[in-house]
Design a protein around this motif. Structure first.
Motif, PDB file in Angstrom:
ATOM      1  N   GLN A  84       0.728  -1.179  -0.002  1.00 42.70           N
ATOM      2  CA  GLN A  84       0.011  -0.099  -0.034  1.00 42.70           C
ATOM      3  C   GLN A  84       0.821   1.384  -0.045  1.00 42.70           C
ATOM      4  OE1 GLN A  84      -3.920   0.141   2.113  1.00 42.70           O
ATOM      5  NE2 GLN A  84      -2.930  -1.671   3.279  1.00 42.70           N
ATOM      6  N   THR A 196      -1.135  -4.665  -5.350  1.00 41.55           N
ATOM      7  CA  THR A 196      -0.733  -3.011  -4.878  1.00 41.55           C
ATOM      8  C   THR A 196      -2.076  -2.419  -4.630  1.00 41.55           C
ATOM      9  OG1 THR A 196      -0.565  -1.870  -6.907  1.00 41.55           O
ATOM     10  CG2 THR A 196       1.297  -3.077  -5.880  1.00 41.55           C
ATOM     11  N   SER A 197      -2.279  -1.194  -3.928  1.00 44.31           N
ATOM     12  CA  SER A 197      -3.366  -0.148  -3.983  1.00 44.31           C
ATOM     13  C   SER A 197      -2.936   0.956  -3.433  1.00 44.31           C
ATOM     14  CB  SER A 197      -4.601  -0.835  -3.120  1.00 44.31           C
ATOM     15  OG  SER A 197      -5.709   0.076  -2.949  1.00 44.31           O
ATOM     16  N   ASN A 198      -3.471   2.234  -3.974  1.00 42.29           N
ATOM     17  CA  ASN A 198      -3.076   3.380  -3.566  1.00 42.29           C
ATOM     18  C   ASN A 198      -4.424   4.033  -2.861  1.00 42.29           C
ATOM     19  OD1 ASN A 198      -5.198   4.100  -5.385  1.00 42.29           O
ATOM     20  ND2 ASN A 198      -3.878   5.237  -6.910  1.00 42.29           N
ATOM     21  N   ASN A 200      -7.323   3.570   0.680  1.00 40.28           N
ATOM     22  CA  ASN A 200      -7.456   3.180   1.932  1.00 40.28           C
ATOM     23  C   ASN A 200      -8.435   1.859   2.125  1.00 40.28           C
ATOM     24  OD1 ASN A 200      -8.277   2.273   4.510  1.00 40.28           O
ATOM     25  ND2 ASN A 200      -7.948   4.557   5.123  1.00 40.28           N
ATOM     26  N   ILE A 201      -7.621   0.607   1.704  1.00 39.41           N
ATOM     27  CA  ILE A 201      -8.247  -0.620   1.661  1.00 39.41           C
ATOM     28  C   ILE A 201      -9.119  -0.911   2.622  1.00 39.41           C
ATOM     29  CG2 ILE A 201      -6.661  -2.155   2.517  1.00 39.41           C
ATOM     30  CD1 ILE A 201      -8.087  -2.563  -0.871  1.00 39.41           C
ATOM     31  N   ASN A 219      -3.010 -10.032   2.098  1.00 41.98           N
ATOM     32  CA  ASN A 219      -2.603  -9.465   3.128  1.00 41.98           C
ATOM     33  C   ASN A 219      -1.446 -10.065   4.140  1.00 41.98           C
ATOM     34  OD1 ASN A 219      -1.743  -6.655   3.838  1.00 41.98           O
ATOM     35  ND2 ASN A 219      -2.884  -6.926   5.905  1.00 41.98           N
ATOM     36  N   LYS A 224       4.023  -1.130   3.758  1.00 43.27           N
ATOM     37  CA  LYS A 224       3.368   0.419   3.682  1.00 43.27           C
ATOM     38  C   LYS A 224       4.612   1.112   3.079  1.00 43.27           C
ATOM     39  CE  LYS A 224       0.340   3.342   4.565  1.00 43.27           C
ATOM     40  NZ  LYS A 224      -0.927   3.734   3.921  1.00 43.27           N
TER      41      LYS A 224
END
Length: 255
Positions: A84, A196-198, A200-201, A219, A224
């Motif tokens: 993230q 991946t993620s940009n 707020n999961i 996860n 981070k």
């Protein structure tokens, strides 16, 4: 013969009788000096190795050193990783470094931006399809999971994946098999998944836009990535890097 045999088996030196105490002290000191050089050499090689490993990632701040240590830890495993961080923080570079430093580095490293796939083609892109399974399916097609068998698959911006597809991804992660569109045959795949993620999961999960069970399956090893404002010590290094890069590209004098 005894001396030669001992040295071949790894002895540092061979002392003949009679010997003096000063001679013994000298030999012992020489041994520890030699051992110190070996240890120093190992340390220097390790530092050089780290510089080579992470040559694409610019930074030596404490925050980035911590990331490098985590890459070292996770590279030796096959655990799924969830990275993230905001756009531009280097998530893709870090995923690539994990692959390059893993035992899978001789196999493919494939990446896909999940937000760039039309919803109607997501399943075919991931799992492939059989000839004639839908309009324009003129031949059999292997999906990303098959193509990256034995290697690593980077699912960039996975939070953009449709919910129906998230359920199918969860099944692949749990069972290690995929089924092409238009087929009932299960195909075994061995793929290390990095997502991946940009966003707020956790907020996405709360809003019902991302499956909580898929998040926990991905996860297993969270990373981070700090923003640049949280590692300002790296700014001079980045400035030097980009000046050198554009100097080489455009041929201007060193500034």
């Amino acid at each position: 013969e005894t001396a030669v045999s001992a040295l071949k088996k790894g002895a540092f030196d061979f002392i003949t009788k009679p010997f003096s105490i000063p001679q013994m002290e000298s030999d012992i000191e020489r041994y520890f000096d030699h051992q110190g050089l070996i240890d120093e050499n190992v340390t220097l090689k390790k530092q050089l190795s780290n510089e080579t490993k992470y040559r694409k990632i610019i930074g030596n701040s404490p925050e980035m050193e911590e990331i490098f240590q985590l890459i070292n830890v996770v590279s030796s495993s096959d655990a799924p990783i969830f990275i993230q961080g905001k756009s531009g923080t280097g998530k893709e570079l870090i995923a690539e470094s994990i692959h390059e430093n893993s035992g899978r580095n001789k196999k493919p490293f494939l990446k896909i931006n999940c937000s760039a796939i039309p919803e109607s083609l997501v399943e075919s892109t991931f799992f492939g399809h059989e000839k004639g399974s839908f309009t324009n399916a003129v031949k059999q097609h292997k999906g990303l999971f098959e193509e990256s068998h034995g290697g690593t698959l980077l699912l960039d911006e996975i939070s953009e994946t449709p919910l129906a597809m998230q359920a199918k991804l969860l099944r692949v992660l749990q069972e290690g098999t995929i089924t092409r569109v238009g087929s009932t045959k299960e195909i075994k795949v061995d793929v290390r998944v990095i997502a991946t993620s940009n966003r707020n999961i956790l907020e996405e999960i709360k809003d019902g836009k991302f499956r909580e069970d898929l998040y926990y399956r991905l996860n297993v090893f969270p990373l981070k990535i700090p923003q640049l404002r949280d590692r300002t010590g790296d700014i001079p290094l980045l400035v030097d890097y980009f000046i050198s890069k554009f100097q080489e590209k455009y041929g201007f004098k060193k500034k």
